[in-house]
Design a protein around this motif. Structure first.
Motif, PDB file in Angstrom:
ATOM      1  N   GLN A  12      11.022  -5.211  -8.745  1.00 35.28           N
ATOM      2  CA  GLN A  12      10.226  -5.627  -9.912  1.00 35.28           C
ATOM      3  C   GLN A  12       8.781  -5.193  -9.749  1.00 35.28           C
ATOM      4  OE1 GLN A  12      11.166  -9.856  -9.607  1.00 35.28           O
ATOM      5  NE2 GLN A  12      12.152  -9.807 -11.615  1.00 35.28           N
ATOM      6  N   TYR A  13       8.268  -5.339  -8.541  1.00 30.94           N
ATOM      7  CA  TYR A  13       6.883  -4.956  -8.268  1.00 30.94           C
ATOM      8  C   TYR A  13       6.695  -3.456  -8.515  1.00 30.94           C
ATOM      9  CZ  TYR A  13       2.456  -4.400  -5.766  1.00 30.94           C
ATOM     10  OH  TYR A  13       1.151  -4.095  -5.440  1.00 30.94           O
ATOM     11  N   GLN A  14       7.591  -2.641  -7.984  1.00 32.00           N
ATOM     12  CA  GLN A  14       7.442  -1.198  -8.175  1.00 32.00           C
ATOM     13  C   GLN A  14       7.519  -0.824  -9.654  1.00 32.00           C
ATOM     14  OE1 GLN A  14      10.580   1.612  -7.323  1.00 32.00           O
ATOM     15  NE2 GLN A  14       9.171   2.963  -6.232  1.00 32.00           N
ATOM     16  N   LYS A  15       8.422  -1.481 -10.387  1.00 33.07           N
ATOM     17  CA  LYS A  15       8.538  -1.181 -11.822  1.00 33.07           C
ATOM     18  C   LYS A  15       7.218  -1.447 -12.546  1.00 33.07           C
ATOM     19  CE  LYS A  15      12.162  -2.638 -14.108  1.00 33.07           C
ATOM     20  NZ  LYS A  15      13.089  -3.549 -14.851  1.00 33.07           N
ATOM     21  N   ARG A  16       6.609  -2.581 -12.249  1.00 33.32           N
ATOM     22  CA  ARG A  16       5.344  -2.907 -12.901  1.00 33.32           C
ATOM     23  C   ARG A  16       4.230  -1.943 -12.500  1.00 33.32           C
ATOM     24  NH1 ARG A  16       8.610  -6.703 -13.287  1.00 33.32           N
ATOM     25  NH2 ARG A  16       8.485  -8.530 -14.625  1.00 33.32           N
ATOM     26  N   MET A  17       4.214  -1.541 -11.238  1.00 35.64           N
ATOM     27  CA  MET A  17       3.213  -0.576 -10.786  1.00 35.64           C
ATOM     28  C   MET A  17       3.414   0.772 -11.471  1.00 35.64           C
ATOM     29  SD  MET A  17       1.128  -2.116  -8.731  1.00 35.64           S
ATOM     30  CE  MET A  17       0.342  -0.901  -7.700  1.00 35.64           C
ATOM     31  N   GLN A  35       0.828  -1.209   0.000  1.00 37.94           N
ATOM     32  CA  GLN A  35       0.000   0.000   0.000  1.00 37.94           C
ATOM     33  C   GLN A  35       0.859   1.255   0.000  1.00 37.94           C
ATOM     34  OE1 GLN A  35      -3.234  -0.287  -0.654  1.00 37.94           O
ATOM     35  NE2 GLN A  35      -2.716  -2.470  -0.686  1.00 37.94           N
ATOM     36  N   THR A  36       2.010   1.190   0.678  1.00 36.76           N
ATOM     37  CA  THR A  36       2.920   2.333   0.676  1.00 36.76           C
ATOM     38  C   THR A  36       3.505   2.551  -0.714  1.00 36.76           C
ATOM     39  OG1 THR A  36       3.506   1.941   2.996  1.00 36.76           O
ATOM     40  CG2 THR A  36       5.023   3.284   1.698  1.00 36.76           C
ATOM     41  N   ILE A  37       3.919   1.484  -1.369  1.00 38.83           N
ATOM     42  CA  ILE A  37       4.446   1.592  -2.739  1.00 38.83           C
ATOM     43  C   ILE A  37       3.374   2.136  -3.671  1.00 38.83           C
ATOM     44  CG2 ILE A  37       5.331   0.297  -4.721  1.00 38.83           C
ATOM     45  CD1 ILE A  37       6.564  -1.680  -2.737  1.00 38.83           C
ATOM     46  N   LYS A  38       2.174   1.604  -3.535  1.00 35.77           N
ATOM     47  CA  LYS A  38       1.071   1.984  -4.414  1.00 35.77           C
ATOM     48  C   LYS A  38       0.669   3.441  -4.233  1.00 35.77           C
ATOM     49  CE  LYS A  38      -3.637   0.595  -5.643  1.00 35.77           C
ATOM     50  NZ  LYS A  38      -4.797  -0.223  -5.250  1.00 35.77           N
TER      51      LYS A  38
END
Length: 298
Positions: free
Chosen positions: A237-242, A197-200
């Motif tokens: 990788q997750y942040q890149k895709r988001m 949730q913080t990344i998002k």
């Protein structure tokens, strides 16, 4: 789910869908999905939900993992997660039909407390995405929820109770312990979801794995391991895709050019943004957006 429930559900989805696409309906948190042809692999962001397939077939790709589901099966997603979706069986005569039920994490947590859920969450971290079978009790609840579309006056008083029952059936099913992890304070999935949730909330901000690990209350190695167990990918990788998902949304809805979008989602190099965008979506940014707008217009 037996064939009679499937046929009735198929009729209801077909009746209340306005052609192909994902359709919100009168029942809050319920989407009707109808697709009449096999499609290419489409990157998409799943929010916590349960997708009950009624007709046709679909597969979801999470990095190197493939999740296939067919009628009488459901796909459960516990956290916000970027995946690749593909309809693999559909036609104009027998379109792909699916019910997508959003999962309210707060209500799910309240249900566990109120019912004193006896099944303790697994100590191991579970994947936030899995396929399960629709048993008779769950299938009956899903059908009753869809039937409310025929009686709009019943939606407000009855839909919340039926959705609560659906949560209850899921919690008491074969994957109940995995679902419970999401709302169990202190569980690994609950802590990873807090970081997600913080990344998002601001995907443009650079992240340090050390900071995220501290936020989750884990060591760096433990955090990296549990994050990958939940999402199937590393934090970076997750942040890149988001970032790339958000970039696509901005260009499509706000008509922003690719260079400006690259900076807004946190890229320092527009050329790097363009390369990574094309790698994920198949075409360069502006061409992809142009194709999407043309498809919507059609």
């Amino acid at each position: 789910m037996d064939i009679f429930r499937q046929k009735e559900l198929a009729g209801l989805i077909d009746k209340f869908s306005n052609g192909d696409g994902v359709h919100a309906c009168a029942v809050p948190g319920l989407n009707l999905i109808r697709i009449s042809e096999i499609n290419m692999r489409i990157p998409t962001l799943y929010n916590p939900c349960v997708c009950v397939i009624v007709q046709g077939e679909k597969q979801v790709l999470l990095e190197n993992e493939v999740y296939k589901y067919t009628p009488s099966e459901y796909l459960s997603v516990s956290v916000d997660i970027p995946v690749i979706g593909q309809i693999t069986k559909a036609s104009r005569e027998k379109p792909y039909l699916c019910l997508q039920i959003d999962v309210d994490i707060r209500q799910l947590g309240e249900l566990i407390v109120q019912t004193q859920q006896s099944k303790a969450p697994d100590s191991d971290t579970g994947r936030a995405l899995f396929v399960g079978r629709v048993g008779p009790n769950l299938g009956d609840a899903v059908l009753r929820l869809a039937r409310l579309l025929e009686t709009p006056n019943d939606i407000a008083p009855l839909a919340p109770m039926i959705i609560r029952e659906i949560y209850y059936r899921l919690l008491n099913g074969e994957h109940g312990a995995t679902i419970a992890q999401l709302v169990t304070q202190g569980s690994n999935m609950h802590r990873i979801n807090s970081v997600i949730q913080t990344i998002k909330s601001d995907c443009a901000q650079p992240i340090r794995v050390e900071d995220m690990a501290g936020f989750a209350g884990m060591s760096v190695s433990s955090f990296h391991f549990h994050f990958k167990e939940v999402t199937g990918m590393s934090p970076l990788q997750y942040q890149k895709r988001m970032r790339l998902m958000e970039a696509r949304r901005l260009m499509l809805t706000d008509a922003i050019d690719a260079t400006s979008t690259a900076y807004r989602v946190g890229y320092e190099s527009p050329s790097q943004f363009s390369r990574e965008y094309a790698r994920m979506f198949g075409t360069p940014p502006m061409r992809d957006v142009k194709m999407m707008r043309a498809a919507r217009g059609a």
